[in-house]
Design a protein around this motif. Structure first.
Motif, PDB file in Angstrom:
ATOM      1  N   PRO A 133       0.840  -1.199   0.000  1.00  0.00           N
ATOM      2  CA  PRO A 133       0.000   0.000   0.000  1.00  0.00           C
ATOM      3  C   PRO A 133       0.879   1.255   0.000  1.00  0.00           C
ATOM      4  CG  PRO A 133      -0.020  -1.052   2.159  1.00  0.00           C
ATOM      5  CD  PRO A 133       0.758  -1.944   1.247  1.00  0.00           C
ATOM      6  N   VAL A 134       0.485   2.242  -0.797  1.00  0.00           N
ATOM      7  CA  VAL A 134       1.215   3.500  -0.883  1.00  0.00           C
ATOM      8  C   VAL A 134       0.222   4.649  -0.811  1.00  0.00           C
ATOM      9  CG1 VAL A 134       3.177   2.593  -2.205  1.00  0.00           C
ATOM     10  CG2 VAL A 134       1.178   3.417  -3.411  1.00  0.00           C
ATOM     11  N   SER A 135       0.689   5.819  -0.383  1.00  0.00           N
ATOM     12  CA  SER A 135      -0.203   6.971  -0.295  1.00  0.00           C
ATOM     13  C   SER A 135      -0.568   7.445  -1.701  1.00  0.00           C
ATOM     14  CB  SER A 135       0.437   8.092   0.520  1.00  0.00           C
ATOM     15  OG  SER A 135       1.574   8.579  -0.144  1.00  0.00           O
ATOM     16  N   GLU A 136      -1.694   8.140  -1.809  1.00  0.00           N
ATOM     17  CA  GLU A 136      -2.203   8.595  -3.097  1.00  0.00           C
ATOM     18  C   GLU A 136      -1.224   9.475  -3.862  1.00  0.00           C
ATOM     19  OE1 GLU A 136      -5.027   7.950  -4.924  1.00  0.00           O
ATOM     20  OE2 GLU A 136      -5.340   6.364  -3.467  1.00  0.00           O
ATOM     21  N   ASP A 137      -0.444  10.298  -3.145  1.00  0.00           N
ATOM     22  CA  ASP A 137       0.451  11.221  -3.831  1.00  0.00           C
ATOM     23  C   ASP A 137       1.908  10.748  -3.843  1.00  0.00           C
ATOM     24  OD1 ASP A 137       0.897  11.568  -1.155  1.00  0.00           O
ATOM     25  OD2 ASP A 137       0.892  13.755  -1.216  1.00  0.00           O
ATOM     26  N   ALA A 138       2.147   9.478  -3.496  1.00  0.00           N
ATOM     27  CA  ALA A 138       3.510   8.946  -3.483  1.00  0.00           C
ATOM     28  C   ALA A 138       4.055   8.863  -4.905  1.00  0.00           C
ATOM     29  CB  ALA A 138       3.543   7.570  -2.834  1.00  0.00           C
ATOM     30  N   LEU A 139       5.314   9.125  -5.049  1.00  0.00           N
ATOM     31  CA  LEU A 139       5.970   9.062  -6.345  1.00  0.00           C
ATOM     32  C   LEU A 139       6.755   7.765  -6.519  1.00  0.00           C
ATOM     33  CD1 LEU A 139       7.226  12.739  -6.361  1.00  0.00           C
ATOM     34  CD2 LEU A 139       5.211  11.828  -7.504  1.00  0.00           C
ATOM     35  N   PHE A 140       7.156   7.170  -5.385  1.00  0.00           N
ATOM     36  CA  PHE A 140       7.881   5.904  -5.383  1.00  0.00           C
ATOM     37  C   PHE A 140       7.313   5.021  -4.283  1.00  0.00           C
ATOM     38  CE2 PHE A 140      10.938   8.934  -7.083  1.00  0.00           C
ATOM     39  CZ  PHE A 140      11.393   8.273  -8.213  1.00  0.00           C
ATOM     40  N   CYS A 141       7.445   3.725  -4.439  1.00  0.00           N
ATOM     41  CA  CYS A 141       7.019   2.773  -3.403  1.00  0.00           C
ATOM     42  C   CYS A 141       8.042   2.790  -2.275  1.00  0.00           C
ATOM     43  CB  CYS A 141       6.920   1.371  -3.995  1.00  0.00           C
ATOM     44  SG  CYS A 141       6.576   0.088  -2.767  1.00  0.00           S
ATOM     45  N   ASN A 142       7.563   2.871  -1.040  1.00  0.00           N
ATOM     46  CA  ASN A 142       8.467   2.880   0.107  1.00  0.00           C
ATOM     47  C   ASN A 142       9.061   1.500   0.388  1.00  0.00           C
ATOM     48  OD1 ASN A 142       8.300   5.578   0.690  1.00  0.00           O
ATOM     49  ND2 ASN A 142       6.576   5.342   2.073  1.00  0.00           N
ATOM     50  N   ARG A 143       8.465   0.445  -0.121  1.00  0.00           N
ATOM     51  CA  ARG A 143       8.982  -0.895   0.120  1.00  0.00           C
ATOM     52  C   ARG A 143      10.028  -1.303  -0.919  1.00  0.00           C
ATOM     53  NH1 ARG A 143       4.896  -5.692   0.563  1.00  0.00           N
ATOM     54  NH2 ARG A 143       4.472  -4.717   2.568  1.00  0.00           N
ATOM     55  N   CYS A 144       9.650  -1.241  -2.221  1.00  0.00           N
ATOM     56  CA  CYS A 144      10.572  -1.749  -3.242  1.00  0.00           C
ATOM     57  C   CYS A 144      11.248  -0.649  -4.047  1.00  0.00           C
ATOM     58  CB  CYS A 144       9.851  -2.699  -4.188  1.00  0.00           C
ATOM     59  SG  CYS A 144       8.670  -1.884  -5.292  1.00  0.00           S
ATOM     60  N   GLY A 145      10.773   0.578  -3.946  1.00  0.00           N
ATOM     61  CA  GLY A 145      11.398   1.696  -4.651  1.00  0.00           C
ATOM     62  C   GLY A 145      10.928   1.908  -6.078  1.00  0.00           C
ATOM     63  N   ALA A 146       9.926   1.138  -6.520  1.00  0.00           N
ATOM     64  CA  ALA A 146       9.427   1.291  -7.883  1.00  0.00           C
ATOM     65  C   ALA A 146       8.804   2.668  -8.057  1.00  0.00           C
ATOM     66  CB  ALA A 146       8.392   0.206  -8.181  1.00  0.00           C
ATOM     67  N   GLN A 147       9.016   3.254  -9.259  1.00  0.00           N
ATOM     68  CA  GLN A 147       8.407   4.543  -9.542  1.00  0.00           C
ATOM     69  C   GLN A 147       6.934   4.314  -9.839  1.00  0.00           C
ATOM     70  OE1 GLN A 147      10.419   6.780 -12.537  1.00  0.00           O
ATOM     71  NE2 GLN A 147       9.168   8.581 -12.212  1.00  0.00           N
ATOM     72  N   LEU A 148       6.088   5.135  -9.226  1.00  0.00           N
ATOM     73  CA  LEU A 148       4.639   4.979  -9.389  1.00  0.00           C
ATOM     74  C   LEU A 148       4.117   5.874 -10.495  1.00  0.00           C
ATOM     75  CD1 LEU A 148       3.746   4.964  -5.618  1.00  0.00           C
ATOM     76  CD2 LEU A 148       4.064   3.001  -7.098  1.00  0.00           C
TER      77      LEU A 148
END
Length: 148
Positions: A133-148
């Motif tokens: 799960p990531v926040s709506e305005d996240a630019l990257f995943c906090n777990r794996c680092g993938a760009q959203l």
């Protein structure tokens, strides 16, 4: 003066007015882009701060993810500087500080935000790579680092 001379002068002034209006419209679009980039920059900086804090709090390290945020922030800053330079050296650039309250006599009021049609927790945004799960305005995943 004869009619043709007056007509010619009128057309010349109309053309100058049209050019000035087009220039002002372009400057307005550039100013809007600057405010948009400033908002994006502030959001990215807050997310980087939150990431660094959460990593430090959990005694974790994820330097590649931190580096991605820093690189992205640098890119946004470069875009912002290019937009400001495109306005020219004498142009007044509107700055927008999301965390700053307007002055009391500015005539600007801040309305409290009300979340309309809040989505249930089951509709939260998730990372397409790892499903975290990531926040709506996240630019990257906090777990794996993938760009959203």
């Amino acid at each position: 003066m004869d009619f043709n001379k007056i007509k010619e002068m009128g057309l010349e002034y109309a053309e100058k007015g049209r050019n000035a209006a087009m220039d002002l419209a372009e400057r307005g679009r550039t100013q809007a882009k600057i405010v948009s980039e400033q908002t994006k920059l502030a959001r990215a900086q807050r997310q980087l701060g939150a990431l660094v804090y959460s990593l430090a709090k959990g005694n974790e390290e994820n330097q590649p993810l931190v580096d991605k945020y820093i690189e992205m922030i640098g890119s946004i800053e470069a875009d912002l500087n290019a937009l400001k330079e495109s306005l020219g050296p004498a142009a007044e650039v509107i700055t927008h500080d999301l965390d700053e309250e307007p002055a009391e006599d500015s005539g600007i009021t801040i309305e409290p935000t009300v979340e309309k049609d809040k989505k249930p927790d089951t509709d939260k945004k998730t990372c397409p790579q790892c499903g975290a799960p990531v926040s709506e305005d996240a630019l990257f995943c906090n777990r794996c680092g993938a760009q959203l």
